[in-house]
Design a protein around this motif. Sequence first.
Motif, mmCIF file in Angstrom:
data_model
loop_
_atom_site.group_PDB
_atom_site.id
_atom_site.type_symbol
_atom_site.label_atom_id
_atom_site.label_comp_id
_atom_site.label_asym_id
_atom_site.label_seq_id
_atom_site.Cartn_x
_atom_site.Cartn_y
_atom_site.Cartn_z
ATOM 1 N N ASN A 33 0.823 -1.207 0.000
ATOM 2 C CA ASN A 33 0.000 0.000 0.000
ATOM 3 C C ASN A 33 0.856 1.255 0.000
ATOM 4 O O ASN A 33 0.542 2.229 -0.689
ATOM 5 C CB ASN A 33 -0.958 -0.001 1.191
ATOM 6 N N ALA A 34 1.936 1.255 0.765
ATOM 7 C CA ALA A 34 2.839 2.409 0.777
ATOM 8 C C ALA A 34 3.445 2.613 -0.605
ATOM 9 O O ALA A 34 3.583 3.744 -1.079
ATOM 10 C CB ALA A 34 3.935 2.215 1.826
ATOM 11 N N ASN A 35 3.782 1.523 -1.266
ATOM 12 C CA ASN A 35 4.364 1.608 -2.604
ATOM 13 C C ASN A 35 3.346 2.161 -3.605
ATOM 14 O O ASN A 35 3.673 3.017 -4.421
ATOM 15 C CB ASN A 35 4.871 0.234 -3.036
ATOM 16 N N ILE A 36 2.106 1.684 -3.534
ATOM 17 C CA ILE A 36 1.055 2.197 -4.423
ATOM 18 C C ILE A 36 0.876 3.694 -4.200
ATOM 19 O O ILE A 36 0.799 4.477 -5.145
ATOM 20 C CB ILE A 36 -0.285 1.476 -4.182
ATOM 21 N N ASN A 37 0.792 4.102 -2.931
ATOM 22 C CA ASN A 37 0.601 5.520 -2.620
ATOM 23 C C ASN A 37 1.744 6.367 -3.161
ATOM 24 O O ASN A 37 1.535 7.439 -3.719
ATOM 25 C CB ASN A 37 0.487 5.729 -1.108
ATOM 26 N N SER A 38 2.958 5.872 -3.010
ATOM 27 C CA SER A 38 4.137 6.614 -3.438
ATOM 28 C C SER A 38 4.215 6.746 -4.957
ATOM 29 O O SER A 38 4.535 7.812 -5.477
ATOM 30 C CB SER A 38 5.392 5.918 -2.912
ATOM 31 N N LEU A 39 3.902 5.677 -5.653
ATOM 32 C CA LEU A 39 4.060 5.663 -7.109
ATOM 33 C C LEU A 39 2.893 6.274 -7.869
ATOM 34 O O LEU A 39 3.054 6.697 -9.011
ATOM 35 C CB LEU A 39 4.289 4.234 -7.597
ATOM 36 N N SER A 40 1.717 6.332 -7.256
ATOM 37 C CA SER A 40 0.535 6.776 -8.002
ATOM 38 C C SER A 40 0.218 8.257 -7.830
ATOM 39 O O SER A 40 -0.682 8.764 -8.500
ATOM 40 C CB SER A 40 -0.686 5.965 -7.576
ATOM 41 N N ASN A 41 0.912 8.932 -6.928
ATOM 42 C CA ASN A 41 0.624 10.351 -6.662
ATOM 43 C C ASN A 41 -0.854 10.589 -6.375
ATOM 44 O O ASN A 41 -1.451 11.548 -6.854
ATOM 45 C CB ASN A 41 1.080 11.231 -7.825
ATOM 46 N N GLY A 42 -1.457 9.670 -5.621
ATOM 47 C CA GLY A 42 -2.859 9.817 -5.230
ATOM 48 C C GLY A 42 -3.870 9.272 -6.208
ATOM 49 O O GLY A 42 -5.057 9.228 -5.919
ATOM 50 N N ALA A 44 -4.385 6.298 -7.045
ATOM 51 C CA ALA A 44 -4.860 4.972 -6.664
ATOM 52 C C ALA A 44 -5.705 5.004 -5.394
ATOM 53 O O ALA A 44 -5.871 3.983 -4.738
ATOM 54 C CB ALA A 44 -3.673 4.029 -6.484
ATOM 55 N N ALA A 45 -6.264 6.147 -5.055
ATOM 56 C CA ALA A 45 -7.097 6.237 -3.855
ATOM 57 C C ALA A 45 -8.218 5.209 -3.927
ATOM 58 O O ALA A 45 -8.878 5.058 -4.955
ATOM 59 C CB ALA A 45 -7.669 7.635 -3.719
ATOM 60 N N GLY A 46 -8.419 4.473 -2.856
ATOM 61 C CA GLY A 46 -9.459 3.447 -2.819
ATOM 62 C C GLY A 46 -9.005 2.095 -3.317
ATOM 63 O O GLY A 46 -9.771 1.142 -3.311
ATOM 64 N N VAL A 47 -7.755 1.983 -3.752
ATOM 65 C CA VAL A 47 -7.192 0.707 -4.201
ATOM 66 C C VAL A 47 -6.146 0.291 -3.187
ATOM 67 O O VAL A 47 -5.333 1.110 -2.758
ATOM 68 C CB VAL A 47 -6.534 0.838 -5.595
ATOM 69 N N GLY A 48 -6.178 -0.964 -2.761
ATOM 70 C CA GLY A 48 -5.174 -1.376 -1.795
ATOM 71 C C GLY A 48 -5.196 -2.863 -1.505
ATOM 72 O O GLY A 48 -6.009 -3.617 -2.043
ATOM 73 N N PHE A 49 -4.289 -3.249 -0.658
ATOM 74 C CA PHE A 49 -4.121 -4.637 -0.245
ATOM 75 C C PHE A 49 -4.568 -4.771 1.203
ATOM 76 O O PHE A 49 -4.369 -3.859 1.995
ATOM 77 C CB PHE A 49 -2.645 -5.042 -0.359
ATOM 78 N N TRP A 50 -5.167 -5.903 1.552
ATOM 79 C CA TRP A 50 -5.562 -6.169 2.928
ATOM 80 C C TRP A 50 -5.556 -7.663 3.166
ATOM 81 O O TRP A 50 -5.444 -8.454 2.242
ATOM 82 C CB TRP A 50 -6.942 -5.568 3.222
ATOM 83 N N CYS A 51 -5.674 -8.046 4.422
ATOM 84 C CA CYS A 51 -5.658 -9.454 4.818
ATOM 85 C C CYS A 51 -7.050 -9.869 5.276
ATOM 86 O O CYS A 51 -7.755 -9.086 5.907
ATOM 87 C CB CYS A 51 -4.665 -9.670 5.952
ATOM 88 N N GLU A 52 -7.427 -11.088 4.949
ATOM 89 C CA GLU A 52 -8.719 -11.641 5.360
ATOM 90 C C GLU A 52 -8.504 -13.017 5.954
ATOM 91 O O GLU A 52 -7.557 -13.714 5.589
ATOM 92 C CB GLU A 52 -9.654 -11.818 4.161
ATOM 93 N N ASP A 53 -9.414 -13.399 6.824
ATOM 94 C CA ASP A 53 -9.398 -14.760 7.351
ATOM 95 C C ASP A 53 -10.043 -15.695 6.334
ATOM 96 O O ASP A 53 -10.932 -15.286 5.581
ATOM 97 C CB ASP A 53 -10.179 -14.837 8.660
ATOM 98 N N GLY A 54 -9.592 -16.916 6.300
ATOM 99 C CA GLY A 54 -10.200 -17.924 5.438
ATOM 100 C C GLY A 54 -9.705 -17.852 4.005
ATOM 101 O O GLY A 54 -8.806 -17.103 3.657
ATOM 102 N N ARG A 55 -10.337 -18.645 3.175
ATOM 103 C CA ARG A 55 -9.968 -18.723 1.761
ATOM 104 C C ARG A 55 -10.484 -17.522 0.983
ATOM 105 O O ARG A 55 -11.453 -16.888 1.370
ATOM 106 C CB ARG A 55 -10.523 -20.006 1.144
ATOM 107 N N TYR A 56 -9.847 -17.259 -0.148
ATOM 108 C CA TYR A 56 -10.254 -16.166 -1.038
ATOM 109 C C TYR A 56 -11.688 -16.375 -1.510
ATOM 110 O O TYR A 56 -12.106 -17.487 -1.823
ATOM 111 C CB TYR A 56 -9.319 -16.101 -2.241
ATOM 112 N N ALA A 57 -12.445 -15.290 -1.591
ATOM 113 C CA ALA A 57 -13.803 -15.309 -2.136
ATOM 114 C C ALA A 57 -13.941 -14.135 -3.098
ATOM 115 O O ALA A 57 -13.455 -13.044 -2.823
ATOM 116 C CB ALA A 57 -14.831 -15.189 -1.018
ATOM 117 N N GLU A 58 -14.597 -14.369 -4.215
ATOM 118 C CA GLU A 58 -14.782 -13.303 -5.205
ATOM 119 C C GLU A 58 -15.653 -12.184 -4.673
ATOM 120 O O GLU A 58 -15.498 -11.034 -5.064
ATOM 121 C CB GLU A 58 -15.397 -13.865 -6.491
#
Length: 75
Positions: A33-42, A44-58
Motif C-alpha cells: 500500500n505504501a508503494n502504491i501511494n508513493s508511485l501513483s501520486n494519489g 490509486a485512492a481506494g485501491v489497496g491490499f488487505w488481509c482476510e481470514d479464510g480462503r479467497y472469495a470473489e
Amino acid sequence: MDRTIRVHFATFDGDSAAEPNRKNCEMAARLLNANINSLSNGAAAGVGFWCEDGRYAESGSVPGGFSAAFPTDTQ
C-alpha cells in the motif's frame, strides 16, 4: 485499476503457526500500500491490499482504508 474487483494476490495460510502468517500478510499489505501511494501520486485512492481470514472469495467487503508503511526496522 478497477476499485470494484477483488483480486487474490497472495496466500499466507498453512496448517500451523497462523499468527506468524497473519503478521507476514499484514506487513506485506502495508508495504504494498505504501508503494502504491508513493508511485501513483494519489491516483490509486481506494485501491489497496488487505488481509482476510479464510480462503479467497470473489465477493465480500472491501475495507474503507488501507494501512500503509514502509519498514523502519530492518534488523
